[in-house]
Scaffold this active site. Structure first.
Site, PDB file in Angstrom:
ATOM      1  CB  CYS A 277      -0.932  -0.005   1.200  1.00 23.03           C
ATOM      2  SG  CYS A 277      -2.058  -1.394   1.140  1.00 23.03           S
TER       3      CYS A 277
ATOM      4  CG  HIS B  67      -3.560   3.155   2.190  1.00 27.65           C
ATOM      5  ND1 HIS B  67      -3.826   2.811   0.891  1.00 27.65           N
ATOM      6  CD2 HIS B  67      -3.665   2.007   2.923  1.00 27.65           C
ATOM      7  CE1 HIS B  67      -4.075   1.506   0.836  1.00 27.65           C
ATOM      8  NE2 HIS B  67      -3.992   1.001   2.045  1.00 27.65           N
TER       9      HIS B  67
ATOM     10  CG  ASN C 188      -6.826  -1.227   0.592  1.00 32.46           C
ATOM     11  OD1 ASN C 188      -6.062  -0.694  -0.214  1.00 32.46           O
ATOM     12  ND2 ASN C 188      -6.407  -1.781   1.712  1.00 32.46           N
TER      13      ASN C 188
HETATM   14  O1  UT7 Z   1      -4.126  -1.623   3.144  1.00 30.47           O
HETATM   15  C1  UT7 Z   1      -3.246  -2.421   3.852  1.00 30.47           C
HETATM   16  C2  UT7 Z   1      -3.383  -2.225   5.290  1.00 30.47           C
HETATM   17  N1  UT7 Z   1      -4.608  -2.801   5.734  1.00 30.47           N
HETATM   18  C3  UT7 Z   1      -5.323  -2.181   6.637  1.00 30.47           C
HETATM   19  O2  UT7 Z   1      -4.986  -1.093   7.053  1.00 30.47           O
HETATM   20  C4  UT7 Z   1      -6.533  -2.895   7.176  1.00 30.47           C
HETATM   21  C5  UT7 Z   1      -6.598  -2.738   8.671  1.00 30.47           C
HETATM   22  N2  UT7 Z   1      -7.672  -3.485   9.316  1.00 30.47           N
HETATM   23  C6  UT7 Z   1      -8.971  -3.214   9.150  1.00 30.47           C
HETATM   24  O3  UT7 Z   1      -9.354  -2.371   8.357  1.00 30.47           O
HETATM   25  C7  UT7 Z   1      -9.962  -3.926  10.042  1.00 30.47           C
HETATM   26  O4  UT7 Z   1      -9.260  -4.593  11.065  1.00 30.47           O
HETATM   27  C8  UT7 Z   1     -10.878  -4.934   9.294  1.00 30.47           C
HETATM   28  C9  UT7 Z   1     -11.882  -4.197   8.447  1.00 30.47           C
HETATM   29  C10 UT7 Z   1     -10.018  -5.852   8.436  1.00 30.47           C
HETATM   30  C11 UT7 Z   1     -11.650  -5.773  10.310  1.00 30.47           C
HETATM   31  O5  UT7 Z   1     -12.378  -4.938  11.190  1.00 30.47           O
HETATM   32  P1  UT7 Z   1     -12.270  -5.148  12.772  1.00 30.47           P
HETATM   33  O6  UT7 Z   1     -13.209  -4.208  13.396  1.00 30.47           O
HETATM   34  O7  UT7 Z   1     -10.829  -5.066  13.158  1.00 30.47           O
HETATM   35  O8  UT7 Z   1     -12.837  -6.599  12.926  1.00 30.47           O
HETATM   36  P2  UT7 Z   1     -12.123  -7.880  13.549  1.00 30.47           P
HETATM   37  O9  UT7 Z   1     -11.108  -8.420  12.622  1.00 30.47           O
HETATM   38  O10 UT7 Z   1     -11.725  -7.581  14.941  1.00 30.47           O
HETATM   39  O11 UT7 Z   1     -13.358  -8.855  13.565  1.00 30.47           O
HETATM   40  C12 UT7 Z   1     -14.539  -8.599  14.362  1.00 30.47           C
HETATM   41  C13 UT7 Z   1     -15.554  -9.677  14.092  1.00 30.47           C
HETATM   42  C14 UT7 Z   1     -14.964 -11.076  14.125  1.00 30.47           C
HETATM   43  O12 UT7 Z   1     -15.895 -11.946  14.712  1.00 30.47           O
HETATM   44  P3  UT7 Z   1     -15.743 -12.402  16.252  1.00 30.47           P
HETATM   45  O13 UT7 Z   1     -14.409 -13.063  16.318  1.00 30.47           O
HETATM   46  O14 UT7 Z   1     -15.788 -11.125  17.046  1.00 30.47           O
HETATM   47  O15 UT7 Z   1     -16.896 -13.301  16.439  1.00 30.47           O
HETATM   48  C15 UT7 Z   1     -14.824 -11.417  12.671  1.00 30.47           C
HETATM   49  O16 UT7 Z   1     -14.855 -12.803  12.426  1.00 30.47           O
HETATM   50  O17 UT7 Z   1     -16.102  -9.489  12.776  1.00 30.47           O
HETATM   51  C16 UT7 Z   1     -16.029 -10.740  12.075  1.00 30.47           C
HETATM   52  N3  UT7 Z   1     -15.892 -10.450  10.651  1.00 30.47           N
HETATM   53  C17 UT7 Z   1     -16.951 -10.270   9.842  1.00 30.47           C
HETATM   54  N4  UT7 Z   1     -18.281 -10.282  10.075  1.00 30.47           N
HETATM   55  C18 UT7 Z   1     -19.093 -10.042   9.031  1.00 30.47           C
HETATM   56  C19 UT7 Z   1     -14.771 -10.308   9.932  1.00 30.47           C
HETATM   57  N5  UT7 Z   1     -15.065 -10.037   8.647  1.00 30.47           N
HETATM   58  C20 UT7 Z   1     -16.407 -10.001   8.564  1.00 30.47           C
HETATM   59  C21 UT7 Z   1     -17.325  -9.764   7.522  1.00 30.47           C
HETATM   60  N6  UT7 Z   1     -18.637  -9.793   7.796  1.00 30.47           N
HETATM   61  N7  UT7 Z   1     -16.915  -9.482   6.252  1.00 30.47           N
END
Ligand code: UT7
Length: 330
Positions: free
Chosen positions: A115, A257, A287
């Site tokens: 990125c 970004h 992204n």
């Molecule tokens: O560009 C390169 C750099 N990348 C980034 O900067 C990305 C950085 N990270 C993020 O943007 C976020 O961490 C994400 C969007 C990837 C995820 O959001 P989050 O609020 O950090 O969610 P999480 O990974 O902590 O997951 C929360 C919950 C989990 O369920 P449990 O374990 O709490 O039951 C996930 O399994 O959300 C669940 N989950 C989803 N639920 C519905 C993960 N993906 C999805 C989904 N739909 N698509």
């Protein structure tokens, strides 16, 4: 005596296929929904490449930047393509852009800093122009992220899109466009385990096993990457401002970004940059890795959001970990 480098023209291309969030829960049947994707990421739509490739999209964006500048491919000394999704592992996809632009008199190479690739490539082009090694360099960020997405993995496939942005960096007799005041590039190789494509390189070459284990797709520990992204972006923006005698209040436009609206907004809050000075495109384009910054800058310029005298800051964070920032003076 070093010369100044100016960002004088921009272009962008997004493939015509627009994909709404419903694609993932209605068409693919993934356990996700509109509310989760919008509220956790800010993404509403993204574009998918279809018949386009990283090279063909990069060519279209670069051609647009040249056309706007009233220049031909033969006016370029070189092309740097930032991409983690090249058309081939080798030779460089920038060679295809070079051929398409008719820029054979110069050189072309690819650079991969995920990125942060665009900011790194901008840093390289700026250094070349300042040193006199080149007069005019086309810096392109182009990605076909759909080639790396596991459409069974809801935690990654909803986040990304395809597209390309281009910027022309040149030496000018008189100030024109945005003077590239400074570029900072940073890396922490310890971040590798949190965001990567495990297989397909020389460590784990493609095999039946790697394909069966779906190791050619993006793997990300989202929460860890999120925390590092906010901290590092804020740090590097502060650094680029401080070392050039500026403060947050001097920023007219912030082009971060576009990985997640919550990262963009958290950086805005911490850096005390008001929402009207933030460029947000993650809602429509998602992204697009190395393409988010040049496409977002192109849109902001098109919308007349940059005036002479404005200071524009770009900042990024991605796999590696890599991060960086650039300060432009219009
Ligand atoms: O560009 C390169 C750099 N990348 C980034 O900067 C990305 C950085 N990270 C993020 O943007 C976020 O961490 C994400 C969007 C990837 C995820 O959001 P989050 O609020 O950090 O969610 P999480 O990974 O902590 O997951 C929360 C919950 C989990 O369920 P449990 O374990 O709490 O039951 C996930 O399994 O959300 C669940 N989950 C989803 N639920 C519905 C993960 N993906 C999805 C989904 N739909 N698509």
């Amino acid at each position: 005596m070093p010369r100044d480098a100016y960002l004088t023209s921009t272009g962008r291309f997004h493939p015509p296929t627009v994909v709404p969030n419903s694609h993932f829960y209605e068409t693919l049947g993934l356990e996700t929904d509109e509310e989760w994707i919008r509220s956790r990421t800010g993404v509403v739509t993204r574009h998918f490449a279809g018949d386009e490739t990283t090279g063909s999209m990069g060519l279209k964006a670069a051609q647009q930047a040249l056309d706007k500048a009233g220049l031909e491919g033969s006016d370029l000394d070189g092309i740097i393509l930032a991409s983690v999704t090249p058309d081939l592992i080798f030779p460089a996809t920038s060679g295809r852009i070079q051929t398409g632009l008719g820029a054979e008199a110069g050189w072309a190479y690819d650079t991969a800093a995920a990125c942060s690739g665009y900011v790194y490539a901008l840093g390289q082009a700026t250094a070349m122009v300042r040193s006199g090694m080149a007069d005019r360099v086309m810096v392109v960020g182009s990605e076909t992220m759909t080639a790396l997405l596991d459409f069974r993995d809801r935690t990654t496939c909803v986040l990304f899109g395809d597209g390309a942005g281009a910027t022309l960096i040149e030496a000018c007799e008189e100030p024109r466009g945005g003077r590239v005041v400074d570029v900072i590039m940073r890396t922490d190789g310890n971040g590798e385990r949190h965001l990567k494509q495990p297989a397909g390189g020389s460590e784990l070459p493609p095999s039946h096993e790697t394909v069966d284990q779906r190791l050619h797709y993006v793997k990300q520990e989202g929460r860890t990457v999120f925390k590092h992204a906010v901290t590092r972006i804020c740090e590097v923006v502060t650094q680029v401002l401080e070392r050039n005698g500026s403060t947050n209040d001097d920023i007219a436009l912030f082009v971060p970004h576009q990985a997640n609206i919550r990262i963009v907004e958290a950086c805005g809050r911490r850096l005390k940059i008001p929402p009207e000075k933030l460029v947000v495109t993650v809602d429509r384009w998602a992204n697009t890795t190395a393409a988010t910054i040049p496409t977002s800058l192109d849109l902001a310029l098109e919308e007349g959001r940059v005036k002479p005298g404005d200071k524009v800051v770009m900042a990024t964070f991605g796999a590696g970990f890599t991060w960086g920032a650039a300060l432009l003076q219009y």
